[in-house]
Design a protein around this motif. Structure first.
Motif, short mmCIF file in Angstrom:
data_model
loop_
_atom_site.label_atom_id
_atom_site.label_comp_id
_atom_site.label_asym_id
_atom_site.label_seq_id
_atom_site.Cartn_x
_atom_site.Cartn_y
_atom_site.Cartn_z
N ARG A 52 -2.59 -8.39 3.81
CA ARG A 52 -3.78 -7.83 2.96
C ARG A 52 -4.74 -8.44 2.45
N GLY A 53 -5.54 -7.71 2.49
CA GLY A 53 -7.17 -7.42 2.54
C GLY A 53 -7.67 -8.94 3.14
N PRO A 54 -8.61 -9.82 2.14
CA PRO A 54 -9.94 -10.67 3.30
C PRO A 54 -8.82 -11.54 4.28
N GLN A 55 -6.55 -11.73 3.57
CA GLN A 55 -6.42 -12.30 4.49
C GLN A 55 -6.70 -11.87 5.93
N PRO B 218 -2.16 1.12 -4.17
CA PRO B 218 -2.68 0.02 -3.43
C PRO B 218 -3.13 0.12 -2.27
N ASN C 210 2.52 -11.02 5.10
CA ASN C 210 1.80 -10.25 4.15
C ASN C 210 -0.07 -10.17 4.24
N ASN D 183 -10.70 -1.41 4.27
CA ASN D 183 -10.13 -2.48 4.79
C ASN D 183 -9.96 -2.71 6.10
N GLU E 151 -5.99 -0.22 0.05
CA GLU E 151 -5.88 -1.25 1.74
C GLU E 151 -6.54 -0.56 2.99
#
Length: 392
Positions: free
Chosen positions: A376-379, A288, A374, A295, A292
């Motif tokens: 991560r990803g789209p956040q 994971p 946190n 991105n 990441e």
């Protein structure tokens, strides 16, 4: 998240995270061992044989062997089906032993505990009636004449209540569960299974939306109790709790970042003054974490010239592999790495902030205060778009 240490099924609380612990190691072999309890169907599938006749000790030995199958399941579905069948036959074995043994016998306590854990496993696998039966039986034992069984039953009732709470996503009972778990732990400070329950409670709260205050309450409640235990492993849990509480207290406060860069020089946090900073706890062996990176690279290219920086904190033990990975992936941001001082999660900064799972991405604002734990990803993209909306 990176894999975490699995506990016995009575302590598997993370219903909200979809975690299920195995009942025992699954050896990598291709055929059943001669004389083993586990039978194979014509295609090599696992099959649980009927419960044989035998003494209480023989029945417990039969169940113990079932929990360590001699054949690797070929799919998750086969594994889940096998676990369900083992739990069902375990309840049968426990009932047969309980009918023969007296409450004062050690085998009685083993059988009662086996019944509780097996009913809980069946409940986790979708059998609602099994959960109801487990709760009723645990209530009976919790006020019974056998102190050790009463303690186990009280713990199981807390587990059942916590599982229901996490499954519903309603954390209103969280404070009460923490208080009752703490009281039980005060009375039994050396109980490793109860300590495991406390540890998983804190971790589950941390990963539930809006659960951070309850996670912090858990750490403040359980940490001092762990510190007084005569069990060294439990005391070490208390030490890690201090780091986790430090991390959970970061939002709205500054974060200390220090360590050694890959070129051997010391990192200077002053270089981050006035910048938006993403701190990434990661490792090359963490799938994971690697997933990441694209991105992060995309957002880095978009906002770096506007004042965005990334600081990687590598938990790799193999420095050469890390250097090669950074070179191949052309990672442009600074990476902190220390020589290993122990197995696993021994990076000083990771220990200081109680990092128990990676990737852990922490976003810091221009004022030096942490915005979120946190990112991560789209956040990450959403947060950065808001932070740089006036940057042109």
């Amino acid at each position: 998240m990176a894999a975490r240490r699995s506990l016995r099924p009575s302590l598997v609380l993370l219903a909200g995270l979809g975690c299920l612990a195995s009942w025992g190691p699954v050896p990598v072999v291709t055929a059943a061992q001669p004389g083993g309890a586990v039978a194979e169907q014509p295609g090599g599938a696992l099959k649980v044989p009927p419960l044989p006749e035998g003494s209480p000790a023989e029945l417990l030995a039969f169940i113990d062997e079932l929990q360590r199958p001699a054949v690797r399941p070929k799919s998750r579905e086969e594994m889940m089906g096998y676990m369900r069948d083992v739990a069902a036959v375990s309840v049968q074995a426990a009932d047969r032993i309980l009918a023969q043994a007296a409450p004062a016998d050690a085998l009685y306590s083993q059988a009662a505990t086996l019944k509780l854990e097996s009913l809980m496993m069946l409940g986790r696998l979708g059998d609602e009636q099994a959960t109801t039966t487990m709760v009723d039986y645990a209530k009976q034992l919790a006020t019974g004449p056998v102190p050790d069984l009463a303690k186990v039953a009280q713990r199981m009732l807390l587990v059942a209540e916590a599982q229901e709470m996490f499954a519903k996503g309603d954390l209103s009972a969280g404070g009460s569960i923490i208080e009752r778990s703490g009281a039980l732990l005060v009375a039994n400070p050396d109980d490793s299974e109860l300590a495991g329950l406390a540890m998983q409670l804190a971790g589950a709260f941390e990963h539930m939306p809006g659960g951070e205050p309850l996670a912090a309450q858990s750490l403040r409640t359980f940490g001092p109790i762990f510190a007084k235990s005569s069990d060294q492993r439990i005391r070490q849990m208390g030490e890690s709790f201090a780091g986790t509480l430090r991390r959970l207290s970061l939002p709205g406060s500054p974060m200390e970042i220090k360590g050694t860069l890959l070129d051997g020089t010391q990192f200077d946090q002053k270089s981050l003054a006035g910048k938006v900073v993403l701190v990434d706890f990661w490792a090359t062996w963490c799938g994971p974490c690697v997933a990441e990176i694209p991105n992060m690279l995309k957002e880095y290219e978009k906002y770096h010239d506007k004042g965005f920086e990334v600081v990687g904190v590598s938990l790799d033990e193999d420095r050469d592999a890390l250097v090669q990975f950074v070179k191949e992936k052309q990672i442009p941001w600074p990476i902190l790495h220390e020589e290993s001082t122990g197995a696993g999660w021994q990076h000083p900064l990771a220990t200081f902030y109680g990092i128990t799972g990676i990737p852990q991405l922490i976003l810091i604002g221009r004022d030096g205060n942490v915005i979120t734990l946190n990112a991560r990803g789209p956040q990450l993209g959403e947060r950065l778009a808001e932070l740089f909306k006036d940057a042109g």
